[in-house]
Design a protein around this motif. Structure first.
Motif, short mmCIF file in Angstrom:
data_model
loop_
_atom_site.label_atom_id
_atom_site.label_comp_id
_atom_site.label_asym_id
_atom_site.label_seq_id
_atom_site.Cartn_x
_atom_site.Cartn_y
_atom_site.Cartn_z
N LEU A 70 -8.89 1.08 3.62
CA LEU A 70 -9.15 0.28 2.42
C LEU A 70 -7.85 -0.04 1.70
CD1 LEU A 70 -11.47 -0.82 0.56
CD2 LEU A 70 -11.32 1.35 -0.67
N ASP A 71 -6.97 0.96 1.55
CA ASP A 71 -5.75 0.78 0.78
C ASP A 71 -4.70 -0.05 1.51
OD1 ASP A 71 -6.71 2.16 -1.40
OD2 ASP A 71 -5.91 4.09 -0.77
N ARG A 72 -4.80 -0.13 2.84
CA ARG A 72 -3.83 -0.96 3.56
C ARG A 72 -4.30 -2.41 3.67
NH1 ARG A 72 -4.36 1.65 9.53
NH2 ARG A 72 -4.34 3.49 8.20
N LEU A 128 -2.64 11.90 -1.06
CA LEU A 128 -2.24 11.85 -2.46
C LEU A 128 -1.05 10.91 -2.65
CD1 LEU A 128 -2.55 12.95 -5.35
CD2 LEU A 128 -1.02 14.84 -4.69
N VAL A 129 -0.08 11.00 -1.75
CA VAL A 129 1.13 10.16 -1.87
C VAL A 129 0.79 8.69 -1.72
CG1 VAL A 129 3.34 9.60 -0.80
CG2 VAL A 129 2.71 11.99 -1.17
N TRP A 130 -0.01 8.34 -0.68
CA TRP A 130 -0.28 6.91 -0.52
C TRP A 130 -1.23 6.41 -1.61
CZ3 TRP A 130 -3.69 8.87 3.70
CH2 TRP A 130 -5.01 8.49 3.56
N GLY A 131 -2.07 7.28 -2.19
CA GLY A 131 -2.90 6.85 -3.32
C GLY A 131 -2.05 6.46 -4.51
N ILE A 132 -1.02 7.26 -4.79
CA ILE A 132 -0.10 6.93 -5.88
C ILE A 132 0.63 5.63 -5.60
CG2 ILE A 132 2.01 7.68 -7.06
CD1 ILE A 132 1.05 10.59 -6.56
N ILE A 133 1.08 5.46 -4.35
CA ILE A 133 1.79 4.23 -3.99
C ILE A 133 0.86 3.03 -4.10
CG2 ILE A 133 2.93 3.03 -2.07
CD1 ILE A 133 3.96 5.77 -1.14
N SER A 134 -0.40 3.21 -3.75
CA SER A 134 -1.36 2.11 -3.84
C SER A 134 -1.56 1.66 -5.28
CB SER A 134 -2.70 2.54 -3.23
OG SER A 134 -3.59 1.44 -3.15
N VAL A 135 -1.58 2.63 -6.21
CA VAL A 135 -1.66 2.28 -7.63
C VAL A 135 -0.43 1.48 -8.05
CG1 VAL A 135 -1.67 3.20 -9.97
CG2 VAL A 135 -3.16 4.22 -8.23
N VAL A 136 0.74 1.95 -7.61
CA VAL A 136 1.99 1.23 -7.94
C VAL A 136 1.96 -0.18 -7.38
CG1 VAL A 136 4.49 1.22 -7.55
CG2 VAL A 136 3.32 3.38 -8.07
N GLN A 137 1.32 -0.36 -6.22
CA GLN A 137 1.20 -1.69 -5.61
C GLN A 137 0.52 -2.67 -6.56
OE1 GLN A 137 -0.20 -3.31 -1.22
NE2 GLN A 137 -1.44 -1.77 -2.21
N GLY A 138 -0.43 -2.15 -7.35
CA GLY A 138 -1.12 -3.02 -8.30
C GLY A 138 -0.32 -3.34 -9.54
N LEU A 139 0.89 -2.73 -9.68
CA LEU A 139 1.72 -2.94 -10.87
C LEU A 139 2.96 -3.76 -10.59
CD1 LEU A 139 1.56 0.74 -12.25
CD2 LEU A 139 0.13 -1.21 -12.92
N VAL A 140 3.14 -4.23 -9.35
CA VAL A 140 4.36 -4.97 -9.01
C VAL A 140 4.36 -6.33 -9.70
CG1 VAL A 140 4.63 -3.80 -6.79
CG2 VAL A 140 3.34 -5.94 -6.91
N ILE A 219 -5.25 -1.11 -8.13
CA ILE A 219 -5.11 0.08 -8.98
C ILE A 219 -6.34 0.99 -8.85
CG2 ILE A 219 -5.05 0.89 -11.37
CD1 ILE A 219 -3.30 -1.56 -12.00
N LEU A 220 -7.53 0.41 -8.99
CA LEU A 220 -8.74 1.24 -8.99
C LEU A 220 -9.00 1.87 -7.62
CD1 LEU A 220 -11.19 -0.86 -11.21
CD2 LEU A 220 -9.88 1.18 -11.82
N GLU A 221 -8.74 1.11 -6.56
CA GLU A 221 -8.94 1.70 -5.24
C GLU A 221 -7.90 2.78 -4.95
OE1 GLU A 221 -9.29 -1.56 -2.47
OE2 GLU A 221 -11.13 -2.29 -3.41
N GLY A 222 -6.70 2.63 -5.49
CA GLY A 222 -5.68 3.67 -5.37
C GLY A 222 -6.06 4.92 -6.15
#
Length: 505
Positions: A70-72, A128-140, A219-222
């Motif tokens: 989902l996150d990729r 946990l690490v890729w979840g955090i990165i996925s949230v950051v992806q929504g902030l670029v 963000i929410l999926e992360g």
């Protein structure tokens, strides 16, 4: 039935086979193990234990892989919801490519770390690490930021799938593994359907907190991934002999099932010799080439399906929802083919059949003059691609023995396979170089070419593995059981090269 005493010592150089273990008249299995001595158990006990393993092992790994897929792939949904325009993304395909560059780089090291640590520590940490990165992806806010985030997302996700398959290989005999791997891939198909529904709903949050709808999707999926990762530290199973979820009696039966399948459960220490064996085994490269051919189609479908459907003339929100039915059909088809493959105990013929089905879908996609025909073609292609991948990704777990070698081989298959993903996302462009590539027709044609590579690899494996099985049958008949005199340590070192090992085809 008496309990097995762990202090019983088996006769030197002897190991039970499936035929030796099973007493057909009484439905009792008798296996001499290196760790628990002689183990006797009934078929009823075995079935009850397998249900318990399925409950302890499969659900959490399935959920983690669903979230990773989902996150990729949710960037495809974000693209429809304004990502490209808002951050001035000039090269969408390169953003996708960088994910797979990180993924390929991280594959082998991640599985070696798993072998040196443990599943309940390493797999939740990756999540946990890729979840955090996925949230950051929504902030670029710009293309460079997205490029960097996608690379590290791929790097952090790289160890989950091969790590999960390795965990399966520690609990299940070879014949049972592909069904559980198929569950993971069906989870990927389910994540596509789930992601389409989520993207449709979250898209209505555009403007909340001053953020666009695509930003909230990521963000929410992360955040969902982060929450699940925290629970996963308690839910991801340890290796069987170290797990607190199983009694001593159950552990002895697990050991007996693995021993009877010629695949010792004794936990091996990390060894560079096992890594070397994987890198020098030609079959491992063929497993990688097989996934290379299928990965091209797998990831271009998952990343471009929303765009392809939108190009049929549908609005973005409608296109999100229209991705759901093809993925749901892929989920059903994948599990059906996995079950049939399990019943007849054949893999490669079904992999080739799934590739041919997917090729038929691409041909319809290219040649159909109508919107309905091109949409129906997605229902043909997607099940074929997902079911084929589900079967082929279990092959190293079934056919590679020696734990370090198997962990390395699983990672190598994903590494070489995802080089096909890198090529695929670069070739799904409009225009493609100097070619217009209307409706991605040229790209679909290239998917057919890469699936042809997959068919060639599957056919080669079918021929070579079958020939090697016949050669070992002949040699073992000539030896009259003399190979049984080899020590347990020697048999463990030989792994899948031992004379009594047979490859699954």
């Amino acid at each position: 039935m008496s309990e097995v005493s762990p202090t019983v010592t088996p006769p030197s150089g002897k190991e039970a086979s499936l035929s030796e273990a099973h007493e057909a008249q009484t439905d009792v299995f008798v296996v001499t193990t290196a760790s628990h001595g002689e183990v006797r158990y009934t078929r009823q006990e075995e079935r009850k234990l397998v249900r318990k393993i399925d409950f302890v092992v499969v659900p959490i790994l399935l959920v983690l892989y669903l979230l990773s897929f989902l996150d990729r792939s949710n960037i495809g949904n974000a693209k429809l919801d304004g990502l490209v325009k808002d951050i001035n993304l000039r090269d969408y395909s390169t953003a996708l490519t960088l994910f797979f560059v990180g993924y390929v780089i991280g594959e082998v090291p991640a599985n070696l770390v798993l072998k040196k640590t443990s599943p309940p520590v390493w797999l939740p940490t990756l999540t946990l690490v890729w979840g955090i990165i996925s949230v950051v992806q929504g902030l670029v806010h710009n293309q460079a930021g997205l490029f960097a985030v996608r690379f590290f997302l791929g790097l952090s996700e790289s160890g989950l799938f091969p790590g999960s398959v390795f965990v399966f290989s520690m609990f299940y005999p070879r014949r049972e593994r592909h069904y559980r791997v198929a569950l993971l891939l069906s989870g990927a198909a389910f994540s596509g359907a789930f992601g389409g529904i989520l993207a449709y709903g979250i898209g209505f949050m555009r403007g909340v907190g001053g953020k666009a709808g695509w930003s909230w999707i990521l963000i929410l999926e992360g955040l969902l991934t982060i929450v699940v990762a925290l629970f996963a530290y308690w839910l991801v199973p340890h290796y069987p002999m170290k797990s607190r979820s199983f009694t001593d009696r159950e552990k002895s039966i697990i050991a007996a099932r693995m021993q009877a399948d010629r695949d010792s459960l004794d936990e091996e220490t990390f060894s560079w010799d096992g890594v070397k064996q994987a890198f020098t085994d030609p079959y491992v490269y063929l497993y990688g080439l097989l996934f290379h051919g299928f990965a091209f189609a797998l990831y271009t479908i998952s990343l471009f399906m929303p765009t392809i459907i939108a190009d049929l003339g549908y609005k973005a929100a409608d296109a999100q929802l229209l991705t759901v039915p093809p993925y749901f059909l892929a989920f059903i088809f994948t599990m059906t083919i996995a079950h049939i493959s399990f019943v007849v105990n054949r893999r490669l013929v079904f992999i080739i059949g799934c590739a041919l089905l997917a090729i038929l879908g691409y041909i319809v996609q290219i040649t159909s003059p109508t919107v309905a025909g091109r949409y129906v073609a997605i229902f043909i292609t997607t099940p074929g691609v997902y079911a084929g991948n589900a079967l082929l990704l279990s092959l190293p777990s079934e056919n590679v023995s020696g734990q370090t070698k198997r962990a390395t081989a699983l990672a190598m298959q994903i590494m070489f396979g995802n080089m096909g993903s890198i090529i695929g996302v670069q070739l799904y462009r409009k225009p493609l170089g100097g070619l217009r590539n209307v409706n991605y027709h040229i790209s679909h044609g290239l998917s057919i070419v890469w699936l042809g590579f997959g068919i060639a690899a599957a056919s080669t494996l079918w021929f070579l593995l079958s020939r090697e099985n016949r050669r070992r049958d002949a040699l073992q008949a000539q030896n009259n059981g003399k190979d049984a005199e080899q020590s347990q340590e020697e048999l463990k070192r030989l792994g899948d090269r031992r004379l009594d090992w047979r490859y699954h085809v």
